[in-house]
Design a protein around this motif. Structure first.
Motif, PDB file in Angstrom:
ATOM      1  N   HIS A 110     -37.524  36.003 -17.848  1.00 45.17           N
ATOM      2  CA  HIS A 110     -36.342  36.205 -17.004  1.00 45.17           C
ATOM      3  C   HIS A 110     -35.592  37.486 -17.371  1.00 45.17           C
ATOM      4  CE1 HIS A 110     -36.972  31.944 -15.970  1.00 45.17           C
ATOM      5  NE2 HIS A 110     -36.221  32.180 -14.918  1.00 45.17           N
ATOM      6  N   GLY A 111     -36.067  38.190 -18.372  1.00 50.69           N
ATOM      7  CA  GLY A 111     -35.397  39.424 -18.776  1.00 50.69           C
ATOM      8  C   GLY A 111     -34.046  39.167 -19.418  1.00 50.69           C
ATOM      9  N   ALA A 112     -33.957  38.085 -20.198  1.00 53.58           N
ATOM     10  CA  ALA A 112     -32.681  37.743 -20.827  1.00 53.58           C
ATOM     11  C   ALA A 112     -32.849  37.412 -22.306  1.00 53.58           C
ATOM     12  CB  ALA A 112     -32.034  36.575 -20.096  1.00 53.58           C
ATOM     13  N   LEU A 113     -33.951  37.914 -22.926  1.00 51.65           N
ATOM     14  CA  LEU A 113     -34.169  37.708 -24.357  1.00 51.65           C
ATOM     15  C   LEU A 113     -33.612  38.925 -25.099  1.00 51.65           C
ATOM     16  CD1 LEU A 113     -35.602  35.709 -26.354  1.00 51.65           C
ATOM     17  CD2 LEU A 113     -37.522  37.318 -26.342  1.00 51.65           C
ATOM     18  N   PRO A 114     -32.435  38.797 -25.717  1.00 54.93           N
ATOM     19  CA  PRO A 114     -31.808  39.970 -26.355  1.00 54.93           C
ATOM     20  C   PRO A 114     -32.730  40.599 -27.404  1.00 54.93           C
ATOM     21  CG  PRO A 114     -30.246  38.167 -26.165  1.00 54.93           C
ATOM     22  CD  PRO A 114     -31.593  37.599 -25.832  1.00 54.93           C
ATOM     23  N   THR A 115     -32.820  41.903 -27.351  1.00 54.75           N
ATOM     24  CA  THR A 115     -33.728  42.655 -28.215  1.00 54.75           C
ATOM     25  C   THR A 115     -32.970  43.830 -28.848  1.00 54.75           C
ATOM     26  OG1 THR A 115     -35.605  42.031 -26.813  1.00 54.75           O
ATOM     27  CG2 THR A 115     -35.894  43.972 -28.220  1.00 54.75           C
TER      28      THR A 115
ATOM     29  N   GLY B 192     -27.899  38.773 -17.766  1.00 56.29           N
ATOM     30  CA  GLY B 192     -28.925  38.237 -16.888  1.00 56.29           C
ATOM     31  C   GLY B 192     -28.744  36.767 -16.566  1.00 56.29           C
ATOM     32  N   ILE B 193     -27.717  36.136 -17.170  1.00 55.07           N
ATOM     33  CA  ILE B 193     -27.432  34.714 -16.928  1.00 55.07           C
ATOM     34  C   ILE B 193     -25.911  34.577 -16.940  1.00 55.07           C
ATOM     35  CG2 ILE B 193     -27.944  32.341 -17.608  1.00 55.07           C
ATOM     36  CD1 ILE B 193     -30.172  33.451 -19.411  1.00 55.07           C
ATOM     37  N   GLN B 194     -25.305  34.609 -15.771  1.00 55.02           N
ATOM     38  CA  GLN B 194     -23.852  34.729 -15.675  1.00 55.02           C
ATOM     39  C   GLN B 194     -23.094  33.555 -16.293  1.00 55.02           C
ATOM     40  OE1 GLN B 194     -22.136  37.490 -14.457  1.00 55.02           O
ATOM     41  NE2 GLN B 194     -24.150  38.458 -14.417  1.00 55.02           N
ATOM     42  N   GLY B 195     -23.539  32.347 -16.041  1.00 54.47           N
ATOM     43  CA  GLY B 195     -22.793  31.180 -16.506  1.00 54.47           C
ATOM     44  C   GLY B 195     -22.742  31.061 -18.012  1.00 54.47           C
ATOM     45  N   ILE B 196     -23.850  31.397 -18.689  1.00 46.86           N
ATOM     46  CA  ILE B 196     -23.838  31.300 -20.147  1.00 46.86           C
ATOM     47  C   ILE B 196     -22.871  32.320 -20.732  1.00 46.86           C
ATOM     48  CG2 ILE B 196     -25.722  32.897 -20.737  1.00 46.86           C
ATOM     49  CD1 ILE B 196     -25.106  29.399 -22.262  1.00 46.86           C
ATOM     50  N   GLY B 197     -22.679  33.452 -20.037  1.00 47.13           N
ATOM     51  CA  GLY B 197     -21.699  34.437 -20.499  1.00 47.13           C
ATOM     52  C   GLY B 197     -20.285  33.910 -20.419  1.00 47.13           C
ATOM     53  N   LEU B 198     -19.969  33.204 -19.341  1.00 47.56           N
ATOM     54  CA  LEU B 198     -18.647  32.595 -19.211  1.00 47.56           C
ATOM     55  C   LEU B 198     -18.444  31.539 -20.296  1.00 47.56           C
ATOM     56  CD1 LEU B 198     -15.983  32.157 -17.692  1.00 47.56           C
ATOM     57  CD2 LEU B 198     -17.214  30.587 -16.172  1.00 47.56           C
ATOM     58  N   ASN B 199     -19.477  30.774 -20.588  1.00 47.58           N
ATOM     59  CA  ASN B 199     -19.378  29.781 -21.656  1.00 47.58           C
ATOM     60  C   ASN B 199     -19.158  30.439 -23.010  1.00 47.58           C
ATOM     61  OD1 ASN B 199     -19.811  27.118 -23.035  1.00 47.58           O
ATOM     62  ND2 ASN B 199     -21.582  28.221 -23.801  1.00 47.58           N
ATOM     63  N   TYR B 200     -19.924  31.517 -23.302  1.00 50.13           N
ATOM     64  CA  TYR B 200     -19.706  32.246 -24.552  1.00 50.13           C
ATOM     65  C   TYR B 200     -18.238  32.669 -24.687  1.00 50.13           C
ATOM     66  CZ  TYR B 200     -24.771  33.230 -25.288  1.00 50.13           C
ATOM     67  OH  TYR B 200     -26.119  33.158 -25.516  1.00 50.13           O
TER      68      TYR B 200
ATOM     69  N   GLY C 175     -21.635  24.475 -23.946  1.00 52.24           N
ATOM     70  CA  GLY C 175     -21.741  24.328 -22.500  1.00 52.24           C
ATOM     71  C   GLY C 175     -23.040  24.991 -22.081  1.00 52.24           C
ATOM     72  N   TYR C 176     -24.140  24.256 -22.194  1.00 50.67           N
ATOM     73  CA  TYR C 176     -25.475  24.853 -22.115  1.00 50.67           C
ATOM     74  C   TYR C 176     -25.857  25.164 -20.669  1.00 50.67           C
ATOM     75  CZ  TYR C 176     -30.278  25.760 -23.629  1.00 50.67           C
ATOM     76  OH  TYR C 176     -31.499  26.352 -23.909  1.00 50.67           O
ATOM     77  N   MET C 177     -25.298  26.255 -20.150  1.00 56.15           N
ATOM     78  CA  MET C 177     -25.547  26.642 -18.773  1.00 56.15           C
ATOM     79  C   MET C 177     -26.985  27.121 -18.542  1.00 56.15           C
ATOM     80  SD  MET C 177     -23.084  26.041 -16.721  1.00 56.15           S
ATOM     81  CE  MET C 177     -23.360  27.171 -15.352  1.00 56.15           C
ATOM     82  N   ILE C 178     -27.758  27.264 -19.607  1.00 54.92           N
ATOM     83  CA  ILE C 178     -29.182  27.568 -19.463  1.00 54.92           C
ATOM     84  C   ILE C 178     -29.873  26.430 -18.715  1.00 54.92           C
ATOM     85  CG2 ILE C 178     -31.322  28.005 -20.739  1.00 54.92           C
ATOM     86  CD1 ILE C 178     -29.105  30.226 -20.830  1.00 54.92           C
ATOM     87  N   SER C 179     -29.357  25.231 -18.870  1.00 49.67           N
ATOM     88  CA  SER C 179     -29.989  24.078 -18.221  1.00 49.67           C
ATOM     89  C   SER C 179     -30.076  24.243 -16.702  1.00 49.67           C
ATOM     90  CB  SER C 179     -29.239  22.789 -18.597  1.00 49.67           C
ATOM     91  OG  SER C 179     -29.926  21.655 -18.164  1.00 49.67           O
ATOM     92  N   PRO C 180     -28.972  24.509 -15.991  1.00 48.14           N
ATOM     93  CA  PRO C 180     -29.109  24.712 -14.546  1.00 48.14           C
ATOM     94  C   PRO C 180     -29.578  26.121 -14.165  1.00 48.14           C
ATOM     95  CG  PRO C 180     -26.790  24.794 -15.154  1.00 48.14           C
ATOM     96  CD  PRO C 180     -27.551  24.415 -16.402  1.00 48.14           C
ATOM     97  N   GLU C 181     -29.179  27.124 -14.945  1.00 49.63           N
ATOM     98  CA  GLU C 181     -29.458  28.503 -14.532  1.00 49.63           C
ATOM     99  C   GLU C 181     -30.905  28.935 -14.786  1.00 49.63           C
ATOM    100  OE1 GLU C 181     -25.648  31.226 -14.618  1.00 49.63           O
ATOM    101  OE2 GLU C 181     -25.873  30.281 -16.579  1.00 49.63           O
ATOM    102  N   ILE C 182     -31.548  28.346 -15.781  1.00 47.14           N
ATOM    103  CA  ILE C 182     -32.928  28.704 -16.104  1.00 47.14           C
ATOM    104  C   ILE C 182     -33.888  27.532 -15.879  1.00 47.14           C
ATOM    105  CG2 ILE C 182     -34.515  29.454 -17.925  1.00 47.14           C
ATOM    106  CD1 ILE C 182     -32.677  31.677 -16.994  1.00 47.14           C
TER     107      ILE C 182
ATOM    108  N   GLY D 182     -30.346  46.411 -14.466  1.00 48.61           N
ATOM    109  CA  GLY D 182     -29.191  46.801 -13.671  1.00 48.61           C
ATOM    110  C   GLY D 182     -28.029  45.839 -13.709  1.00 48.61           C
ATOM    111  N   TRP D 183     -28.203  44.676 -14.355  1.00 47.46           N
ATOM    112  CA  TRP D 183     -27.148  43.660 -14.310  1.00 47.46           C
ATOM    113  C   TRP D 183     -26.174  43.777 -15.477  1.00 47.46           C
ATOM    114  CZ3 TRP D 183     -25.771  40.355 -10.521  1.00 47.46           C
ATOM    115  CH2 TRP D 183     -26.665  40.241  -9.437  1.00 47.46           C
ATOM    116  N   LEU D 184     -24.914  43.464 -15.183  1.00 48.20           N
ATOM    117  CA  LEU D 184     -23.841  43.291 -16.154  1.00 48.20           C
ATOM    118  C   LEU D 184     -23.327  41.864 -16.038  1.00 48.20           C
ATOM    119  CD1 LEU D 184     -21.749  46.501 -15.375  1.00 48.20           C
ATOM    120  CD2 LEU D 184     -22.961  46.080 -17.528  1.00 48.20           C
ATOM    121  N   ASN D 185     -22.582  41.427 -17.032  1.00 47.30           N
ATOM    122  CA  ASN D 185     -21.888  40.156 -16.853  1.00 47.30           C
ATOM    123  C   ASN D 185     -20.581  40.395 -16.105  1.00 47.30           C
ATOM    124  OD1 ASN D 185     -19.827  37.879 -17.857  1.00 47.30           O
ATOM    125  ND2 ASN D 185     -21.923  37.096 -17.923  1.00 47.30           N
ATOM    126  N   LYS D 186     -20.319  39.552 -15.132  1.00 51.19           N
ATOM    127  CA  LYS D 186     -19.152  39.710 -14.268  1.00 51.19           C
ATOM    128  C   LYS D 186     -18.040  38.743 -14.672  1.00 51.19           C
ATOM    129  CE  LYS D 186     -22.040  41.306 -10.438  1.00 51.19           C
ATOM    130  NZ  LYS D 186     -22.448  41.090  -9.021  1.00 51.19           N
TER     131      LYS D 186
END
Length: 604
Positions: A255-260, A432-440, A452-459, A566-570
């Motif tokens: 999904h292009g969301a594994l921090p490196t 790359g995963i907006q909801g988990i950013g809001l939870n963080y 608040g494991y938003m990975i569950s619905p978002e991924i 190209g994505w940022l957290n909003k």
């Protein structure tokens, strides 16, 4: 036998300053209002500790708390919480662990243990049902976790369960945790340092009692229904049992969301080499399930001298892609040393990643390394050696043991710390995963995925799929997941069961054990009460809403390549909606009306 159902009715208080041990009756109204575990422990902390206290002072307290379902015949009923004021973040710390220790404490007859004061010399607590004593820990002070555990098992018997800090906690590392049964960790927020500041090494517990169940026949039905759902769910019945939590490595990377490289990138070309599939093929020796766990995600792995529990997904990511390392054997060894020294693997690995970026950009010089391995991306030797140096508190390692925020701040670039409220973020890029950013950003204990494991619905698409790039609806979903999780933590079950179970299922289990009539909505509201209480503690501790944010990089620097390019957290879009969903002011403050509706207005 006590007259409680689900609760044992006893809180154990240990004053280290005068050596007094007392047993106090549980206020059942408080127990049921805040459920237990995380909720009850937070209430005790708020009632007894000034939120402005120095976390490493004598006035801070540590509460070990079980839930009403801990120690019962419910799926995964072995969790416990460690609640204190965090020396890492200054927020309420509420660190969760599995294994068998929590169930053993409950079966010994206690809903919670309060550790207060400070001992003049190292001590540990021995609990054998109703016999409780403080013992001299001088001979095990300074010992690694495995040796400490073995020594105490030799003294108190193989059936005794041990929770201990390692040398990192003794040296007051702000990223140290509490280890139980060698490889299970109440790892986050520096709870180990608080015990170290009190000269408190360990709790040995042996319990032979039972937990009273109000409606045993009803519990059998609720248990059977829950087990069926857990076994038939793709995540809890297939993915986690087969590959453990590291099953996520390839999924998140795709999904292009594994921090490196300390979140500089979000896709790791060598992810397959550190995946759960590779772990199972090359290093897995056996599954290592917790108390009454039908999932069995725990891994027992071996790589040369490194033998034991883990590594989990977060650890593999932190030492792997986030440090640019593809050597899974080295990651297992770094995880081993975290377990031995009692370090939080997320914070330890992410701090090394931050140090690598500091080295990359010239802030840390080669002469600062004192002969240690260079902090360059992909250096497998570096993740092992610098973990040990953090655990030992030597040289640059001592500064790193303070966590990535204080490390980066000392070089004048705190923005290079990938943390929220000074706690390191876990293994999902919120661009790359907006909801988990809001939870963080809004987590009451700083950067955290399991609040608040938003990975569950978002991924994973559970309980229903959400567009990971969309912001619409994420505020409401984040609130629900946070409240839901607070309730699950409080009853004493594992969060992973929530992949398969809904609020009604947990309410059915709780009602059968305690004799109550909660609905699923009631269950979630209990979690909302806990969440708001934690928020109030943090506000009184000086953690203002301006800290509900993310590192600058995630808000301003778009992902440069890969599936999320190209994505940022909003966060600027989702945060105001989150405050509204919570019924708070537009500035993020709980309103009197909200607190009154939750029955906690007196904490305003």
């Amino acid at each position: 036998m006590n007259n409680y159902f689900g609760y044992q009715g006893v809180i154990l208080r240990v004053n280290l300053s005068n050596g007094k041990i007392s047993k106090e009756p549980l206020n059942l109204e408080d127990g049921m209002k805040f459920i237990g575990g995380r909720g009850l422990g937070t209430k005790i902390l708020f009632d007894e500790v000034d939120p402005k206290v120095d976390p490493l002072s004598i006035d801070n307290k540590v509460i070990f708390a079980t839930g009403p379902l801990s120690g019962t015949a419910t799926p995964t009923g072995g969790r416990y919480m460690v609640i204190t004021k965090s020396p890492l973040t200054g927020t309420v710390a509420s660190s969760n662990s599995g294994g068998f220790w929590g169930a053993e404490l409950k079966l010994a007859g206690y809903d919670a243990v309060i550790i207060e004061g400070k001992s003049e010399k190292p001590v540990y607590l021995n609990i054998a049902d109703d016999i409780v004593t403080l013992e001299d820990a001088s001979d095990i002070w300074g010992k690694l976790v495995d040796e400490t555990t073995t020594t105490l098992e030799n003294i108190h018997g193989e059936k005794a369960r041990i929770a201990t800090i390692g040398p990192a906690g003794e040296k007051l590392s702000r990223i140290s945790g509490v280890m139980n049964e060698r490889g299970r960790a109440a790892g986050r927020s520096g709870v180990g340092a608080v015990l170290g500041s009190k000269n408190f090494k360990a709790i040995v517990v042996r319990g032979t009692n039972k937990v009273n169940i109000k409606e045993p026949d009803k519990l059998k039905g609720a248990f059977s229904s829950s087990m069926t759902k857990i076994r038939e769910n793709g995540v809890t019945g297939q993915g986690l049992p087969a590959y453990g939590t590291a099953v996520l490595v390839n999924i998140i990377n795709e999904h292009g969301a594994l921090p490196t490289n300390n979140f500089q990138e979000s896709h790791f070309d060598l992810a397959e080499a550190i995946s759960g599939e590779t772990l199972a093929e090359k290093y897995l020796k056996k599954k290592d399930p917790c108390y009454r766990c039908p999932i069995g995600c725990g891994r027992y792995c071996e790589a040369d001298y490194a033998k034991g529990a883990g590594p989990e997904y977060e650890t593999i990511w932190g030492y792997g892609s986030n440090c640019g390392v593809s050597d899974l054997g080295a990651i297992i060894k770094a995880n081993y040393w975290c377990n031995e020294y009692g370090l939080d693997t997320i914070s330890a690995s992410t701090t090394i990643a931050a140090a690598m970026e500091l080295y990359q950009k010239g802030y840390i010089k080669k002469e600062d390394l004192d002969g240690g391995p260079e902090l360059v991306w992909g250096n497998a030797d570096a993740i092992i050696e610098w973990t040990k140096r953090m655990g030992e508190g030597n040289g640059l390692g001592a500064l790193m043991a303070e966590g990535s925020y204080r490390l980066c701040e000392s070089y004048g670039v705190p923005e290079l710390s990938m943390s929220v409220k000074k706690q390191e973020m876990p293994a999902y890029d919120p661009r790359g995963i907006q909801g988990i950013g809001l939870n963080y950003a809004t987590s009451n204990r700083g950067g955290c995925h399991v609040r608040g494991y938003m990975i569950s619905p978002e991924i994973l698409g559970l309980p229903q799929p959400l567009d990971r790039f969309a912001t619409e609806g994420k505020a409401e979903w984040t609130k629900i997941f946070q409240d839901f999780t607070a309730a699950i933590d409080s009853v004493g079950l594992c969060l992973f069961t929530s992949f398969a179970l809904g609020a009604d299922d947990y309410a059915d289990l709780y009602n059968a054990v305690c004799g109550t009539t909660l609905s699923g909505n009631d269950f979630i509201e209990h979690g909302e009460r806990v969440w708001n209480l934690e928020r109030l503690f943090n506000l009184k501790a000086g953690i203002d809403p301006s800290q509900d944010t993310l590192p600058k990089r995630l808000l301003e620097d778009p992902i440069s390549s890969g599936p999320s390019k190209g994505w940022l957290n909003k966060l600027n879009e989702t945060l105001p909606l989150y405050y509204k969903a919570r019924g708070w002011t537009e500035n993020g403050l709980p309103t009197y009306e909200k607190l009154e509706s939750l029955g906690i207005k007196e904490y305003k």
